[in-house]
Scaffold this active site. Structure first.
Site, PDB file in Angstrom:
ATOM      1  N   ASP A 124     -16.263 -56.424  65.774  1.00 13.84           N
ATOM      2  CA  ASP A 124     -17.582 -56.241  66.373  1.00 13.84           C
ATOM      3  C   ASP A 124     -18.511 -55.482  65.419  1.00 13.84           C
ATOM      4  O   ASP A 124     -18.052 -54.717  64.585  1.00 13.84           O
ATOM      5  CB  ASP A 124     -17.424 -55.473  67.703  1.00 13.84           C
ATOM      6  CG  ASP A 124     -18.642 -55.610  68.599  1.00 13.84           C
ATOM      7  OD1 ASP A 124     -19.481 -56.496  68.349  1.00 13.84           O
ATOM      8  OD2 ASP A 124     -18.752 -54.816  69.551  1.00 13.84           O
ATOM      9  N   GLY A 125     -19.807 -55.711  65.575  1.00 11.07           N
ATOM     10  CA  GLY A 125     -20.799 -54.898  64.855  1.00 11.07           C
ATOM     11  C   GLY A 125     -21.601 -55.624  63.785  1.00 11.07           C
ATOM     12  O   GLY A 125     -22.349 -54.982  63.038  1.00 11.07           O
ATOM     13  N   ARG A 185     -14.272 -50.802  75.012  1.00  9.29           N
ATOM     14  CA  ARG A 185     -13.930 -51.808  76.022  1.00  9.29           C
ATOM     15  C   ARG A 185     -13.161 -52.951  75.375  1.00  9.29           C
ATOM     16  O   ARG A 185     -13.143 -53.119  74.161  1.00  9.29           O
ATOM     17  CB  ARG A 185     -15.183 -52.306  76.728  1.00  9.29           C
ATOM     18  CG  ARG A 185     -16.258 -52.851  75.818  1.00  9.29           C
ATOM     19  CD  ARG A 185     -17.450 -53.391  76.608  1.00  9.29           C
ATOM     20  NE  ARG A 185     -18.538 -53.713  75.700  1.00  9.29           N
ATOM     21  CZ  ARG A 185     -19.635 -52.957  75.537  1.00  9.29           C
ATOM     22  NH1 ARG A 185     -19.777 -51.850  76.207  1.00  9.29           N
ATOM     23  NH2 ARG A 185     -20.563 -53.325  74.676  1.00  9.29           N
ATOM     24  N   SER A 226     -13.558 -56.281  76.305  1.00 11.54           N
ATOM     25  CA  SER A 226     -14.409 -57.479  76.207  1.00 11.54           C
ATOM     26  C   SER A 226     -13.632 -58.791  76.364  1.00 11.54           C
ATOM     27  O   SER A 226     -13.832 -59.739  75.604  1.00 11.54           O
ATOM     28  CB  SER A 226     -15.210 -57.466  74.896  1.00 11.54           C
ATOM     29  OG  SER A 226     -16.067 -56.353  74.858  1.00 11.54           O
ATOM     30  N   GLU A 273     -17.700 -65.632  76.437  1.00 14.83           N
ATOM     31  CA  GLU A 273     -19.016 -65.098  76.826  1.00 14.83           C
ATOM     32  C   GLU A 273     -20.052 -65.257  75.710  1.00 14.83           C
ATOM     33  O   GLU A 273     -21.251 -65.250  75.972  1.00 14.83           O
ATOM     34  CB  GLU A 273     -18.899 -63.609  77.196  1.00 14.83           C
ATOM     35  CG  GLU A 273     -18.206 -63.359  78.518  1.00 14.83           C
ATOM     36  CD  GLU A 273     -16.706 -63.634  78.491  1.00 14.83           C
ATOM     37  OE1 GLU A 273     -16.073 -63.416  77.439  1.00 14.83           O
ATOM     38  OE2 GLU A 273     -16.167 -64.102  79.510  1.00 14.83           O
ATOM     39  N   ASN A 274     -19.576 -65.377  74.471  1.00 15.68           N
ATOM     40  CA  ASN A 274     -20.528 -65.473  73.357  1.00 15.68           C
ATOM     41  C   ASN A 274     -21.366 -66.764  73.388  1.00 15.68           C
ATOM     42  O   ASN A 274     -22.393 -66.862  72.723  1.00 15.68           O
ATOM     43  CB  ASN A 274     -19.819 -65.345  71.994  1.00 15.68           C
ATOM     44  CG  ASN A 274     -19.318 -63.947  71.696  1.00 15.68           C
ATOM     45  OD1 ASN A 274     -18.320 -63.767  71.000  1.00 15.68           O
ATOM     46  ND2 ASN A 274     -19.996 -62.930  72.212  1.00 15.68           N
TER      47      ASN A 274
END
Ligand code: IPE
Ligand code: IPE
Ligand code: MG
Length: 236
Positions: free
Chosen positions: A14-15, A188, A190, A61-62
């Site tokens: 992530d990020g 989290r 995710s 979800e992406n």
């Protein structure tokens, strides 16, 4: 005590967006840098003799992201597959994928399946991409496959146990991750590997994925080795 072996590391990469923002660059540049980082960590995992490296590349979800961002991510995946297959062959690494692969655009899916086939006999380690992956989707898909098989056989489905349910997962033969790393600080899960992470150790770092290098990967492994795993049992 002997050194704790680590067979499987799973990473929530992530990020990328925050990295791009901090550098005043378009988001896609963050994703590009993130994609480059995959090779670095793959090599680090191989050096550390880790058998399985699962990378969360795209969640169920992406798909909610903008059309442009989704298209850019799919293109980066295709480019990765085009460029890195010779490298995977040379390093004797097997590629696998978990997720709703049927939802991927035909171009990506085709390249992915070809790469999986081409590397199927490689034995020095396994890179698993979680693509259009959701932990809940995996559980639901598995149960539906199970019910469908029972229905086709004309028999009443047998009650599932934790052991037999494992066969409903996308990759039942892969051991649960000992360690799950999440970059960029979010505390989290995710929707990642919900079943498999039940007793994994978590290592969360504020480092953004495009900046997450070999040194910090080694730090995460070292942190894991200091952990005391109890699995709900009592201490002596
Ligand atoms: C992770 O980076 C890559 C994907 C989820 C595909 P993000 O795009 O989520 O980056 P942040 O969280 O916005 O920084
Ligand atoms: C998780 O990151 C998914 C991937 C890294 C592929 P997200 O950025 O999508 O997760 P949230 O939105 O912060 O929970
Ligand atoms: Mg994110």
């Amino acid at each position: 005590m002997t050194e704790k072996t680590i067979r499987h590391v799973a990473i929530i990469m992530d990020g990328n967006g925050r990295w791009a923002e901090r550098h005043g660059l378009p988001k896609i540049e963050g994703h590009r840098r993130g994609a480059n980082q995959v090779s670095v960590i793959l090599e680090a995992a191989r050096d550390a003799k880790i058998d399985f490296l699962t990378l969360y590349a795209f969640s169920t979800e992406n798909w909610k992201r903008s059309k442009q961002e989704v298209a850019a991510l799919m293109k980066l995946m295709e480019e990765f597959l085009d460029e890195k297959i010779p490298e995977l062959m040379e390093k004797n690494i097997r590629l696998r994928a978990i997720g709703r692969l049927g939802d991927l655009p035909a171009g990506v899916r085709g390249k992915l399946l070809r790469a999986i086939e081409a590397t199927a006999d490689n034995t020095a380690g396994t890179l698993i991409f979680a693509l259009s992956y959701g932990g809940r989707a995996e559980i639901v898909d598995g149960v539906n496959r199970y019910l469908e098989a029972a229905w086709k056989s004309g028999k009443k489905p047998e009650k599932l146990t934790e052991e037999s349910f494992r066969n409903c997962l996308y990759a039942p033969d892969v051991p649960d991750p000992e360690l799950m790393i999440r970059t960029s600080g979010e505390l989290r899960i995710s929707n990642f590997l919900l079943w498999q992470l039940s007793y994994s150790e978590f290592y969360v770092t504020d480092t953004l994925w495009p900046d997450f290098g070999k040194e910090e990967f080694a730090e995460a492994l070292a942190a894991y080795r200091k952990r005391e795993r109890r699995f709900g049992g009592r201490l002596k």
